[in-house]
Structures are given as structure tokens and as C-alpha cells.
Design an enzyme around this catalytic site. Structure first.
Site, PDB file in Angstrom:
ATOM      1  N   CYS A  69       0.840  -1.206   0.000  1.00 28.13           N
ATOM      2  CA  CYS A  69       0.000   0.000   0.000  1.00 28.13           C
ATOM      3  C   CYS A  69       0.875   1.256   0.000  1.00 28.13           C
ATOM      4  CB  CYS A  69      -0.914  -0.037   1.227  1.00 28.13           C
ATOM      5  SG  CYS A  69      -2.174   1.240   1.232  1.00 28.13           S
ATOM      6  N   CYS A  70       1.891   1.289   0.880  1.00 29.80           N
ATOM      7  CA  CYS A  70       2.796   2.449   0.931  1.00 29.80           C
ATOM      8  C   CYS A  70       3.590   2.578  -0.364  1.00 29.80           C
ATOM      9  CB  CYS A  70       3.775   2.317   2.093  1.00 29.80           C
ATOM     10  SG  CYS A  70       3.102   2.802   3.683  1.00 29.80           S
TER      11      CYS A  70
ATOM     12  N   CYS B 293      -1.132   8.408   7.333  1.00 26.38           N
ATOM     13  CA  CYS B 293      -2.502   8.148   6.891  1.00 26.38           C
ATOM     14  C   CYS B 293      -3.362   7.773   8.100  1.00 26.38           C
ATOM     15  CB  CYS B 293      -2.510   7.005   5.883  1.00 26.38           C
ATOM     16  SG  CYS B 293      -1.651   7.380   4.341  1.00 26.38           S
TER      17      CYS B 293
ATOM     18  N   CYS C 218      -3.459   4.176   9.683  1.00 25.35           N
ATOM     19  CA  CYS C 218      -2.149   3.646  10.111  1.00 25.35           C
ATOM     20  C   CYS C 218      -1.468   4.516  11.162  1.00 25.35           C
ATOM     21  CB  CYS C 218      -1.235   3.508   8.902  1.00 25.35           C
ATOM     22  SG  CYS C 218      -1.939   2.492   7.610  1.00 25.35           S
TER      23      CYS C 218
ATOM     24  N   CYS D  89       7.542   4.123   5.571  1.00 26.63           N
ATOM     25  CA  CYS D  89       6.673   3.930   4.408  1.00 26.63           C
ATOM     26  C   CYS D  89       7.490   3.494   3.192  1.00 26.63           C
ATOM     27  CB  CYS D  89       5.907   5.207   4.090  1.00 26.63           C
ATOM     28  SG  CYS D  89       6.951   6.544   3.485  1.00 26.63           S
TER      29      CYS D  89
HETATM   30  S1  SF4 Z   1       0.359   4.701   5.604  1.00 23.93           S
HETATM   31 FE1  SF4 Z   1      -1.212   3.080   5.542  1.00 23.93          FE
HETATM   32  S2  SF4 Z   1      -2.887   3.853   4.240  1.00 23.93           S
HETATM   33 FE2  SF4 Z   1      -1.080   5.157   3.931  1.00 23.93          FE
HETATM   34  S3  SF4 Z   1      -0.099   4.351   2.123  1.00 23.93           S
HETATM   35 FE3  SF4 Z   1       0.904   3.366   3.896  1.00 23.93          FE
HETATM   36  S4  SF4 Z   1      -0.254   1.479   4.370  1.00 23.93           S
HETATM   37 FE4  SF4 Z   1      -1.485   2.726   2.907  1.00 23.93          FE
END
Ligand code: SF4
Length: 239
Positions: A113-114, A197, A200, A224
Site C-alpha cells: 500500500c505504501c 494516513c 495507520c 513507508c
Molecule cells: S500509511 Fe497506511 S494507508 Fe497510507 S499508504 Fe501506507 S499502508 Fe497505505
């Protein structure tokens, strides 16, 4: 000429006072700006460290450009703060990846996701803004994943990374922001110490400032990827 060098960062953290750290940070940005000119760009995550670095950079030259990487999961307070910052500084460009991703990917695969939502737009910013030197608000006292960085680093070929406030303590950031009346993300007033985010990020009282990040995942208190993954790719591969 600025070059990546290994220094005893811990002795700088403990040995320099606030004024000496501010002067050292300004000197690093000034040297880098002399060397790279418009190809020097400041990364702004909208956190306290970023707004401090941005303020320092603007003392060196009001023309210095910056970029913000945002995601669909940023809290509304951060989105509003971002809009205010961009209105104050139109030379801040915003990058985000709106590609479709699996539902709750932040729970099942936070690294992926990151990678998609943060690292890819950071690579895009570096490429589109022709960056040869990027300036960050990274600090070695933030947590366990940040102790091994240097003030000047060469992680990618053709891209110098400058961490001018690497040796500042958390309290010195707040000292600087208070002294200069720099606006900050209102989430700090709620007790957050490291912002990311919404899904998280939690409030923490841990000595590790980043302990509230990715709680309950293998990434807890981690990164991240913007500071650990290659950002300048040959022929733009992976963007
Ligand atoms: S902080 Fe969480 S929601 Fe944001 S990009 Fe990374 S995993 Fe995804």
C-alpha cells in the site's frame, strides 16, 4: 562541494545546542542550494519536521520548490492543512496516486500500500521536477528505524539526499516552530507526535515518536519506504 560522508551523528545530537543546530542546518541547505540551484527540492510531508525544514529552506531562498506526497487516506485535518500550505506557498506541488487498489490493502499488505500510494508518487515528483538533491525532515531521534541515517547521503545515483535537521531533538523542532510562529497541522493539538494516513496512525506516549505508526502490523514504528527505497530510477522504471 557537498558529498555523502560518515559522521558520528550521536555526538552531534548530544554535543550541539539549539542555536548551533539551527546554524548547521541552514549552512547545509545553503551549501546544497549553491551546488544544485533549482534542482534542489524540499519534500514536505506536512508534519512538524517538514514545516521546520521548509521554513529553514525559505530563509536560504524564497524560490526553493517543494513537493507533497498525499494519499486518499490522509485525515481531513491534514488535507485542510495541505490546502492552506499550498495556498501560502504555490511553489509546493502535490503528487498522489489514484490508481485502484484492493480494499483495506493497508491491513493486508501495508508495504505494498505504501509502495503504491507513497513511494510511487515520490518517484514521480523526483522525475517530473528534475530533482538532483532532495531535502527531507528526517531526524535520527524519531525512532528505531531512523538511527542510521547521515546528514548527506547518496542512496540513488544522480540524487543527493540532504537531511539537514537529522540531529535535532523533538523538543528542538517545537522550540523552532514556536520561536518563528510557524503554522502546524492541528492534529498535534490532539496528541499525535508523528503523522501519516488515518488508518495507520495512532496517538502514542512511547519514547519512540513513531510508535503510533502501523500499530498491529509488521511495519509497526517503521517506514513507508520513501526513505529506504530507490527514488530515482533509470528511465523512470517503476513509476
Ligand atoms: S500509511 Fe497506511 S494507508 Fe497510507 S499508504 Fe501506507 S499502508 Fe497505505
Amino acid at each position: 562541494m557537498l558529498q555523502a560522508v560518515e559522521e558520528d551523528i550521536r555526538s552531534l545530537v548530544e554535543g550541539l545546542n539549539f542555536k548551533q543546530k539551527v546554524d548547521r542546518s541552514l549552512s547545509l541547505i545553503e551549501q546544497a542550494h549553491k551546488q544544485f540551484g533549482d534542482e534542489l527540492v524540499v519534500a514536505n510531508s506536512l508534519g512538524k519536521d517538514s514545516v521546520a525544514v521548509w521554513h529553514l529552506a525559505k530563509k536560504i531562498s524564497p524560490d526553493i520548490r517543494g513537493f507533497i506526497v498525499t494519499t486518499r487516506f490522509k485525515p481531513p485535518e491534514t488535507v485542510l492543512f495541505m490546502e492552506e500550505e499550498v495556498a501560502r506557498y504555490p511553489e509546493l506541488r502535490v503528487f498522489r496516486n489514484d490508481t485502484e487498489i484492493p480494499d483495506k490493502l493497508y491491513e493486508t499488505a501495508p508495504d505494498r500500500c505504501c509502495d503504491l500510494l507513497k513511494v510511487a508518487p515520490a518517484r514521480q515528483a523526483i522525475a517530473e521536477m528534475n530533482v538532483d538533491c532532495w531535502v527531507t525532515g528526517l531526524r535520527c531521534t524519531e525512532g528505531r528505524t531512523r538511527v542510521d541515517f547521515q546528514e548527506v547521503e547518496q542512496r540513488d545515483e544522480g540524487l543527493l539526499k540532504l537531511n539537514p535537521i537529522l540531529i535535532w531533538y523533538e523538543r528542538e523542532i517545537w522550540e523552532y516552530l514556536a520561536l518563528h510562529g510557524v503554522p502546524v497541522n492541528p492534529l498535534y493539538g490532539e496528541g499525535y507526535r508523528s503523522l501519516g494516513c488515518g488508518p495507520c496512525t495512532r496517538i502514542t506516549t512511547d519514547s519512540n515518536e513513531r510508535a503510533g505508526r502501523w500499530v498491529g502490523t509488521s511495519k509497526c514504528g517503521g517506514e513507508c519506504g520513501i526513505h529506504t527505497r530507490p527514488l530515482k530510477l533509470v528511465d523512470g522504471a517503476g513509476i
